[in-house]
Design a protein around this motif. Structure first.
Motif, PDB file in Angstrom:
ATOM      1  N   VAL B  77       0.944  -1.094  -0.115  1.00 47.29           N
ATOM      2  CA  VAL B  77      -0.111  -0.250   0.462  1.00 47.29           C
ATOM      3  C   VAL B  77       0.809   1.291   0.153  1.00 47.29           C
ATOM      4  O   VAL B  77       0.949   2.351  -0.939  1.00 47.29           O
ATOM      5  N   ALA B  79       4.505   1.287  -1.040  1.00 49.14           N
ATOM      6  CA  ALA B  79       4.278   1.102  -2.331  1.00 49.14           C
ATOM      7  C   ALA B  79       3.750   1.483  -3.717  1.00 49.14           C
ATOM      8  O   ALA B  79       4.294   2.084  -4.086  1.00 49.14           O
ATOM      9  N   ALA B  80       2.423   2.182  -3.643  1.00 54.45           N
ATOM     10  CA  ALA B  80       1.846   2.013  -4.067  1.00 54.45           C
ATOM     11  C   ALA B  80       1.490   3.679  -4.568  1.00 54.45           C
ATOM     12  O   ALA B  80       0.870   4.106  -5.191  1.00 54.45           O
ATOM     13  N   GLY B  81       2.265   4.365  -3.316  1.00 57.71           N
ATOM     14  CA  GLY B  81       2.368   5.766  -3.289  1.00 57.71           C
ATOM     15  C   GLY B  81       1.601   6.631  -1.838  1.00 57.71           C
ATOM     16  O   GLY B  81       1.133   7.510  -1.851  1.00 57.71           O
ATOM     17  N   LEU B  82       0.857   5.714  -1.780  1.00 62.05           N
ATOM     18  CA  LEU B  82      -0.406   6.185  -0.145  1.00 62.05           C
ATOM     19  C   LEU B  82       0.437   6.565   0.817  1.00 62.05           C
ATOM     20  O   LEU B  82       1.152   5.390   1.146  1.00 62.05           O
ATOM     21  N   PRO B  83       0.305   7.421   1.623  1.00 61.56           N
ATOM     22  CA  PRO B  83       0.961   8.012   2.498  1.00 61.56           C
ATOM     23  C   PRO B  83       0.898   7.546   4.269  1.00 61.56           C
ATOM     24  O   PRO B  83       0.318   7.853   4.851  1.00 61.56           O
ATOM     25  N   VAL B  84       1.242   5.934   4.425  1.00 61.53           N
ATOM     26  CA  VAL B  84       1.198   5.570   4.783  1.00 61.53           C
ATOM     27  C   VAL B  84       2.700   5.344   5.869  1.00 61.53           C
ATOM     28  O   VAL B  84       2.292   5.057   7.005  1.00 61.53           O
ATOM     29  N   THR B  89       4.427   9.969   5.823  1.00 58.18           N
ATOM     30  CA  THR B  89       4.963   9.627   3.550  1.00 58.18           C
ATOM     31  C   THR B  89       4.479   8.681   2.945  1.00 58.18           C
ATOM     32  O   THR B  89       4.152   7.543   3.721  1.00 58.18           O
ATOM     33  N   GLY B  90       5.175   8.389   1.593  1.00 59.42           N
ATOM     34  CA  GLY B  90       4.386   7.213   0.953  1.00 59.42           C
ATOM     35  C   GLY B  90       5.323   6.910  -0.567  1.00 59.42           C
ATOM     36  O   GLY B  90       6.362   7.742  -0.635  1.00 59.42           O
ATOM     37  N   GLY B  91       4.826   6.111  -0.811  1.00 61.35           N
ATOM     38  CA  GLY B  91       5.903   5.918  -2.500  1.00 61.35           C
ATOM     39  C   GLY B  91       7.377   5.136  -2.181  1.00 61.35           C
ATOM     40  O   GLY B  91       7.707   4.844  -0.747  1.00 61.35           O
ATOM     41  N   LEU B  92       7.286   5.049  -3.526  1.00 64.93           N
ATOM     42  CA  LEU B  92       8.764   3.977  -4.022  1.00 64.93           C
ATOM     43  C   LEU B  92       8.953   5.125  -2.758  1.00 64.93           C
ATOM     44  O   LEU B  92      10.814   4.000  -2.818  1.00 64.93           O
TER      45      LEU B  92
END
Lengths: 214, 210, 249
Positions: B77, B79-84, B89-92
């Motif tokens: 989730v 990695a998909a760019g969601l800020p968790v 923050t989030g993302g690759l």
């Protein structure tokens, strides 16, 4: 452990009509992954600043408001700390190179997140999993449909759990009990209870039944 | 056909699979909620998130398979760019960032704790507590063993400096691990059904995402 | 709302169905003694004290629980053998929509019940249904930010979107304020489907065609609302049994 702060809740997608918004989610994620890989090897300040400039241009192209930056606050603090350390250890050039490179990736991730609806990102992941499911051995393990459901469920559940924790903290405060144990354990028990009821709902709505047959 | 409801069946029933999915997703969400929640220890100015607490707890409470799946799902989730991830923050980027190694070690940390609790079998709260303590210690060591070399490589620090940097987190990690040792047996006692878990014949799909 | 075609009222059957579970100490605890019951009325209310077994009864009819003795049939389908088909026939509405709403936004949640449709049609139909119930202005609003009443309305819409032949409602209005309660009740009353409602609300129960009273895991009264509810009122006079036992000691 007295002060508790909760960061930005979910929902960072900011609808729009720009080229960046309209670009396919798969392409955006692929470019983001590529950028992350490139930055891992960039050490010099100039190319790193170039990448950061490129990402900033994408940001402007997407016409995103400043609030889209909220999601990078946490990493910004870490970057400043590491940058200061790097400056002290290896000089300003190395510090700028590292901070600019990593900032480029972080900002790019923010752009992708802000311009892509969740379900499109999930659709890309499911497509990836479908490909994986065709691999002979993995095919028995991977069920792409329930993965998509699981991702959506996570997004749905985070705000609920933040509410649950807030409620437990309020209850502890009302009874004059302090410290994390007073609210952490009640929060966890209610979390598991919530999961059990959610499982009942998934079952009652027959969601895994169709995932199986389709 | 008239077996009691609690009899173990080799294949998980649809209701159990639905519950597994809900538990996996809920603990992925709990990990996100913990990562978004920073707790300021009164003595230290730096806010610390409960992210690693949730990672270790997922393994201890859900067992090795569902625990690993929950944390794998959490990473997917994110990695998909969601800020968790920690601090919203989030993302690759988080994987590519300096602390990416720690993130990538998380599913394995949950797996280690889960295996430790399972190996101990059904014991009283004290026995379970000891198993959890052993598990979280091993899992934390594993997280460092992956996270520190990656930190060193990404920031061009030498290994010794990276370990020194890492030592700054050890007290917080110790507190969070201790919280898991206290909390996990209580949760398992309140929900005995959680221990009825065994590896499903086909692993939960979310494991594949790990 | 939802019902384009009026589904035929079928029969819900408990055939000597009972549920016993192993409790914490390794003993067995009976949630529902073997019960035989045939429900064919369009409106059935189930009332009973807390922990009396009424939720067990409803969960049996949906196949959430399988009986440990006997069998449960919905429109002739055994819930144990034909679980998936039974779940397709039966919709379940919980008291608390929090766990029932699985998707981040209303549109996605309703669309989840329409998985049999192609993607585009799914979104159109879900939008239509949400506009019909008055949630048209909240299609993309995070579910977490809806009011309690809106959440329950959304849960009902999602359940009905799957066009179940039977709706089981487990205390559907317990958490709602008076206005929302009246609204949700009116919606339930207007449904063409067979509706089985578990409730503590005797006014709502009185509007049913048939009332089943459950106590201590057994059916103690069953029939017209007036007679069954009179039995229930007598039963509920006095202290709760847990407290009465303490006084006797």
């Amino acid at each position: 452990m007295s002060r508790v702060r909760v960061a930005t809740p979910l929902g960072l997608h900011i609808p729009g009509t720009s080229v960046v918004h309209r670009a396919p989610a798969g392409l955006k994620l692929a470019l983001l992954a590529a950028l992350g890989t490139v930055v891992a090897f960039v050490r010099e300040p100039l190319p790193a600043l170039g990448l950061l400039g490129f990402v900033a241009a994408t940001w402007l192209l997407a016409r995103l408001p400043l609030r889209a930056l909220r999601q990078v606050r946490g990493v910004a603090v870490l970057l400043v700390a590491l940058g200061a350390f790097r400056w002290w250890a290896a000089g300003p050039g190395a510090a700028v190179g590292m901070v600019a490179g990593l900032s480029a990736v972080v900002l790019a991730a923010a752009v992708v997140t802000a311009t892509t609806p969740t379900d499109e990102i999930v659709a890309v992941l499911v497509r990836g999993l479908r490909a994986l499911a065709r691999v002979p051995l993995l095919g028995r393990v991977v069920v792409p449909e329930s993965f998509a459901l699981a991702v959506a469920l996570v997004l749905r559940t985070v705000p609920t759990l933040l509410d649950v924790a807030q409620g437990a903290r309020d209850a502890a405060r009302a009874r004059g009990v302090r410290g994390p144990r007073a609210w952490l354990l009640p929060t966890l028990l209610r979390t598991v209870g919530h999961a059990v009821r959610t499982g009942e709902a998934i079952h009652a709505r027959g969601l895994l039944d169709t995932a199986r047959t389709s | 056909m008239t077996a009691p409801a609690t009899t173990r069946t080799p294949r998980r029933t649809p209701a159990e699979r639905a519950r597994d999915l809900a538990l996996i997703a809920t603990f992925a969400a709990l990990t996100a909620a913990c990562a978004l929640t920073s707790v300021a220890f009164s003595a230290v100015p730096v806010p610390v998130t409960l992210q690693t607490f949730a990672v270790l707890l997922a393994g201890a409470v859900l067992g090795p398979w569902r625990g690993t799946a929950a944390i794998g799902l959490y990473l997917a989730v994110g990695a998909a760019g969601l800020p968790v991830f920690a601090g919203g923050t989030g993302g690759l980027a988080s994987f590519a960032g300096p602390s990416g190694g720690y993130l990538m070690a998380f599913p394995f940390a949950a797996l280690v704790v889960g295996l430790a609790v399972r190996a101990a079998g059904r014991r009283g709260p004290l026995g379970t507590g000891v198993a959890v303590a052993v598990g979280v210690t091993a899992a934390t060591a594993l997280t460092y063993a992956v996270g520190v070399p990656v930190l060193a490589a990404r920031t061009a620090m030498d290994a010794a400096a990276a370990w020194t940097f890492n030592w700054g987190f050890v007290p917080f990690d110790a507190v969070k691990a201790a919280l898991v040792v206290v909390a996990a047996p209580a949760v398992l006692r309140a929900f005995p059904m959680l221990r009825g878990a065994r590896a499903p014949r086909a692993l939960a799909p979310e494991i594949a995402a790990a | 709302m939802g019902g384009t075609a009026v589904p035929p009222t079928g029969v819900l059957e408990l055939d000597g169905a009972g549920v016993a579970v192993v409790d914490g100490e390794g003993g067995t605890r009976t949630l529902l003694h073997p019960t035989t019951l045939t429900l064919s009325e369009r409106r059935v209310a189930v009332v009973g004290a807390n922990g009396s077994g009424k939720s067990t009864l409803v969960r049996l009819l949906d196949g959430l629980l399988t009986p440990t003795t006997g069998a449960v049939r919905v429109h002739g389908l055994d819930t144990r053998r034909d679980g998936a088909r039974v779940r397709g026939l039966v919709g379940l509405l919980f008291a608390d929509p929090e766990a029932q709403l699985l998707m981040p936004t209303p549109l996605e949640d309703v669309a989840l019940s329409l998985r049999h449709l192609p993607r585009r049609e799914r979104t159109e139909r879900a939008t239509e249904l949400l506009v019909d119930v008055g949630l048209g202005g909240h299609l993309h609003q995070p579910v977490a930010t809806l009011s309690g009443g809106q959440k329950q309305l959304l849960a009902l819409t999602s359940v009905l979107a799957a066009e179940p032949a039977v709706l089981l409602a487990d205390e559907p209005t317990t958490l709602l304020d008076l206005r929302w309660k009246a609204h949700v009740e009116a919606l339930l009353d207007a449904l063409p489907q067979q509706v089985v409602t578990v409730t503590h609300d005797l006014e709502a129960a009185a509007r049913a065609e048939r009332v089943v009273v459950v106590d201590g895991g057994r059916i103690v009264a069953d029939g017209s609302p007036a007679a069954a509810l009179a039995t229930y009122r007598d039963l509920m006079a006095g202290l709760p049994p847990e407290l009465a036992a303490r006084d006797a000691r």
